[in-house]
Design an enzyme around this catalytic site. Structure first.
Site, short mmCIF file in Angstrom:
data_model
loop_
_atom_site.label_atom_id
_atom_site.label_comp_id
_atom_site.label_asym_id
_atom_site.label_seq_id
_atom_site.Cartn_x
_atom_site.Cartn_y
_atom_site.Cartn_z
N THR A 108 0.82 -1.21 0.00
CA THR A 108 0.00 0.00 0.00
C THR A 108 0.85 1.26 0.00
OG1 THR A 108 -1.57 1.26 1.38
CG2 THR A 108 -0.09 -0.21 2.52
N ASP A 109 0.27 2.35 -0.47
CA ASP A 109 0.97 3.63 -0.41
C ASP A 109 1.08 4.16 1.02
OD1 ASP A 109 -1.70 4.29 -0.03
OD2 ASP A 109 -1.81 5.72 -1.68
N GLU A 110 0.32 3.60 1.95
CA GLU A 110 0.31 4.11 3.32
C GLU A 110 1.63 3.87 4.05
OE1 GLU A 110 -3.22 3.75 5.69
OE2 GLU A 110 -4.42 3.22 3.94
N TYR B 43 -1.77 -0.43 11.04
CA TYR B 43 -1.93 -1.08 9.74
C TYR B 43 -0.75 -0.81 8.82
CZ TYR B 43 -3.22 -1.39 4.83
OH TYR B 43 -3.19 -1.63 3.49
N LYS C 162 2.23 -3.36 7.32
CA LYS C 162 2.51 -3.56 5.90
C LYS C 162 3.94 -3.19 5.56
CE LYS C 162 0.23 -4.70 3.00
NZ LYS C 162 0.02 -6.07 2.44
#
Length: 373
Positions: free
Chosen positions: A140-142, A166, A170
């Site tokens: 993810t970009d997060e 989260y 990741k």
């Protein structure tokens, strides 16, 4: 290109199921094995059409069960893993981070170990060549953190700076995947994508939440001022990006897959509300089908918006720079946001049985019938 035997982890979830449909429809000689534990976001209804295809098989199980994963890799001669399985909802990670550590970090670690054993270790022990393989990790970009309003978008070289349990989990899984290439020679690639939307999107997420709440005449909660910015990607365009990484990507590389499509949360909500109002005004069938959608019936779905206290650590802006994928893989999103949002809205308006079964919990009974090994 030789036929592939692909293991899709988390394939009963939103993005995994969409990828499974996409791949089965496009690559007629490939086989797909889906492995999913069917936790709350896994839904066997997402895969119902796949059961008509003899190149598809579902297996209920945990990516953390190395023995099970090893047996699947051997039995089905798996040569490609596309790893979607993850806990992914930021709000849930704030309230209960344990599951995120278990699935996203420990689960990925276990999956890597199983792949390494079957594809690399066992052949070497038997004086045989390493099995040709690919382990693709979906991230993810997060993991990159948050951007200021005028700051340049995330590239693959942006330092990691996760701000929620989260995104931290990741980020940890991304590092584990990279380490298995450099330490053991596992043939890995990673993709970091922006926010996905489309059919089968679990109703707790922003876009389907707005749609389903309007149709039930429930309030639409908006965190803070609603000015948080996200880059949105139609889910089939994400599948296209992964296809290009698998077919053209270089082992060991990371590729950002984005939609070139930044929107504030409040503007997305207003767009969806206006589209629903338009469809209700033009279609008497919808007015009859959703008589309880009073705000939509009156042409004012946006009146349901309620601003609520912002969540802790809420990142202000994500934006993907996909120029590497564009130049090296010839990646281009095929859907504009306006096109994709209308397609998504039409799907939810038509498939009310699907989202109602999630809201009332009856989908869990369907899932339970598949919970056998």
């Amino acid at each position: 290109m030789n036929p592939r035997n692909i293991l899709v982890t988390g394939g009963a979830g939103f993005i995994g199921a969409s990828f499974t449909h996409y791949w089965l429809n496009k690559f007629k000689n490939d086989r797909i094995i889906v492995l999913d534990l069917l936790t709350y976001a896994g839904n066997m209804s997402n895969l119902s059409q796949c059961y008509e295809n003899n190149r598809f098989e579902f297996i209920w199980g945990d990516i953390g069960n190395s023995d099970l994963v090893e047996s699947i890799l051997v039995k089905h001669s798996i040569d490609t893993i596309v790893h979607f399985a993850a806990e992914s909802h930021v709000d849930r990670s704030i309230l209960s981070p344990d599951a995120f550590i278990q699935t996203n970090i420990n689960g990925t670690f276990s999956l890597l170990n199983a792949a390494k054993k079957v594809w690399i270790d066992t052949p070497k022990e038997n004086n045989q060549p390493v099995i040709k393989h690919r382990f693709h990790h979906v991230s993810t970009d997060e993991v990159y953190g948050s951007l200021l309003p005028n700051e340049a978008a995330f590239t693959e070289l942006t330092p990691y700076s996760p701000n929620s349990p989260y995104s931290a989990s990741k980020a940890a899984s991304d590092h584990l995947v990279r380490s298995y290439l450099h330490t053991y020679g596992l043939q890995v690639t990673t993709s970091n994508c922006s926010n996905n939307y489309g059919s089968f999107h679990f109703p707790e997420k922003l876009i389907p939440l707005v749609i389903t709440n309007v149709l039930q005449n429930k309030s639409i909660p908006i965190y803070g001022d609603g000015k948080q910015i996200r880059d949105w990607l139609y889910v089939d365009d994400h599948a296209l990006g992964i296809e290009l990484v698998l077919n053209k990507g270089k082992v060991g590389e990371t590729y950002n897959i984005g939609g070139n499509n930044e929107w504030t949360n409040i503007d997305i909500v207003k767009l969806i509300c206006s589209q629903i109002d338009l469809k209700f005004a033009e279609n008497s069938y919808l007015r009859e089908k959703y008589p309880q959608a009073f705000a939509a019936l009156s042409g004012d779905s946006a009146s349901l918006v309620r601003f609520v206290t912002d969540r802790p650590g809420h990142d202000k802006r994500y934006a993907i720079d996909a120029s590497k994928s564009e130049s090296e893989l010839n990646y281009r999103p095929t859907k504009t946001f306006e096109e994709g949002i209308v397609m998504t809205l039409d799907w939810y308006l038509t498939n009310d049985d699907w989202w109602q079964s999630i809201i009332d919990g009856s989908y869990l009974e369907t899932n339970s019938k598949y919970m056998i090994i």
